[in-house]
Design a protein around this motif. Sequence first.
Motif, short mmCIF file in Angstrom:
data_model
loop_
_atom_site.label_atom_id
_atom_site.label_comp_id
_atom_site.label_asym_id
_atom_site.label_seq_id
_atom_site.Cartn_x
_atom_site.Cartn_y
_atom_site.Cartn_z
N GLN A 97 -75.64 11.81 -21.63
CA GLN A 97 -75.57 10.46 -21.56
C GLN A 97 -76.63 9.40 -22.01
OE1 GLN A 97 -72.72 9.11 -20.89
NE2 GLN A 97 -72.71 7.64 -19.07
N GLY A 98 -77.71 10.02 -22.12
CA GLY A 98 -78.90 9.22 -22.37
C GLY A 98 -79.20 9.45 -23.98
N ILE A 99 -78.54 10.10 -24.59
CA ILE A 99 -78.84 10.38 -26.03
C ILE A 99 -77.75 10.22 -27.11
CG2 ILE A 99 -80.90 11.64 -25.50
CD1 ILE A 99 -79.20 14.25 -26.51
N ILE A 100 -76.52 9.96 -26.59
CA ILE A 100 -75.32 9.64 -27.62
C ILE A 100 -74.66 8.62 -27.16
CG2 ILE A 100 -75.04 12.28 -27.59
CD1 ILE A 100 -72.29 11.66 -26.10
N THR A 101 -73.76 7.94 -28.18
CA THR A 101 -73.27 6.65 -27.90
C THR A 101 -72.05 6.41 -26.81
OG1 THR A 101 -71.82 6.91 -29.78
CG2 THR A 101 -74.04 6.09 -30.26
N ASN A 102 -71.40 7.49 -26.81
CA ASN A 102 -70.26 7.57 -25.87
C ASN A 102 -70.49 7.78 -24.42
OD1 ASN A 102 -67.55 7.27 -25.35
ND2 ASN A 102 -66.90 8.42 -27.40
N ASP A 103 -69.65 7.75 -23.58
CA ASP A 103 -69.81 7.97 -22.15
C ASP A 103 -69.17 9.35 -21.63
OD1 ASP A 103 -69.73 7.98 -19.54
OD2 ASP A 103 -68.42 6.28 -19.00
N THR A 104 -70.49 10.47 -21.57
CA THR A 104 -70.20 11.39 -21.27
C THR A 104 -69.45 11.80 -19.97
OG1 THR A 104 -72.41 11.82 -20.63
CG2 THR A 104 -71.88 12.35 -22.99
N THR A 105 -69.67 10.90 -19.02
CA THR A 105 -68.97 11.18 -17.73
C THR A 105 -67.55 11.18 -17.70
OG1 THR A 105 -68.66 8.66 -17.06
CG2 THR A 105 -70.78 9.86 -16.42
N LEU A 106 -66.92 10.56 -18.82
CA LEU A 106 -65.33 10.77 -19.08
C LEU A 106 -65.06 12.26 -19.21
CD1 LEU A 106 -64.75 7.65 -21.54
CD2 LEU A 106 -64.36 7.71 -19.20
N LEU A 107 -65.94 13.01 -19.79
CA LEU A 107 -65.61 14.48 -19.96
C LEU A 107 -65.22 15.20 -18.72
CD1 LEU A 107 -67.98 15.54 -22.92
CD2 LEU A 107 -65.20 15.18 -22.98
N GLU A 108 -65.70 14.53 -17.53
CA GLU A 108 -65.58 15.19 -16.34
C GLU A 108 -64.02 14.97 -15.70
OE1 GLU A 108 -68.55 13.69 -13.69
OE2 GLU A 108 -70.31 14.96 -14.78
N GLU A 109 -63.43 14.08 -16.51
CA GLU A 109 -61.94 13.77 -16.33
C GLU A 109 -60.79 14.60 -16.97
OE1 GLU A 109 -61.15 9.67 -17.06
OE2 GLU A 109 -63.13 8.91 -15.82
N ASP A 110 -59.92 15.04 -16.15
CA ASP A 110 -59.21 15.86 -16.64
C ASP A 110 -58.25 15.43 -18.06
OD1 ASP A 110 -59.44 17.82 -14.67
OD2 ASP A 110 -57.74 16.95 -13.54
#
Length: 361
Positions: A77-90
Amino acid sequence: MQRVILFSSAFRAILTGSGGLHARYSRCSRRENVCRTPLRKHSQDQPSDNTAHFRCYSLPHRSLISVSGQDTTSFLQGIITNDTTLLEEDAVCAMYAHILNVQGRTLYDIILYSLKGNPDGFNGVLLECDSTVQDSIMQLLKVYKIRRKVNFSLCPSLSLWALLPQNKAAVVGQSKPDVTAADKVLVLEQDPRTELVGWRMISSCQNNPHEIISACREGNTEEYHRHRYEIGLPEGVKDLPPGEALPLESNLVYMQGISFSKGCYIGQELTARTHHTGVIRKRLMPVTMSAPAETLDQGAALETEGGKPAGKHRAGMDSLGLSLVRLAHAKEPLKLKSSDGMTVTLQATVPDWWPKNSKDQ
């Protein structure tokens, strides 16, 4: 985004019966820095009446890196442009993004694949990147790791494929590939950048796509690149020179590769300011040229017929390519000098997959 996510237990038995391959997490040899990720399985849905015939393209120019550990999401989350928390969604299992430098310029383009559905509880992602910079990315990840509980390893035992319907004109809204050997598939997701580039599939290097996808024919990788340039989709360091390309000029927003609502990340300040001012004067656009792209130098200056600066050429093949074009001159005939001093004409076009309400139309 469409998904193929259901799993069965048959392959788990194969893993446990094949030399003790069963593992709760991805097993990585520290000495060889190589991961061996247990394959997860996808549903073997009955083929529908409109099941497409696919052409499968091997992508040896792209590499896969395993990123695992309990801090995987917060670290990325701190090094890429997109929101990695979305990957936790199904609903989200593949994500496009850029890694930027502190000046807000693109270093690497990547695709993340979530492995949260792995039957053995593996918690992590696979990171797809340009194979020529895989070592540089590994080094960058280690620099930013600090004390986070996250591990990285190259995955040479896995192969990456692009799946495109043979009828490319009907790719939009096309049905998913019909999987006939679900136990051999680790990832099968629609390309997160645009549906015009079909599906991404990851499996063991020992597997052939003919054994996995019905109605599948293997194609030449050059055809894949030609298709990319035809629709104006950048990929890799030739199209996105590290430390030179700007993410918004490279159409990162159009490729769903950035979040403007997430927290801070490296290179965010300049990118966010440019977005909120709404001023983007140049964009990476597909071009057709009067001479083969192989005769043109990367970074060659573009000019209008009147001699005004109009941008820079990036890369291409045959008569197709990508150029960074000043939008004020995007509809004009342009020219540049080839490596042997000849004048080459080119014409930029607006890709069909760009938003229809774009100011660049």
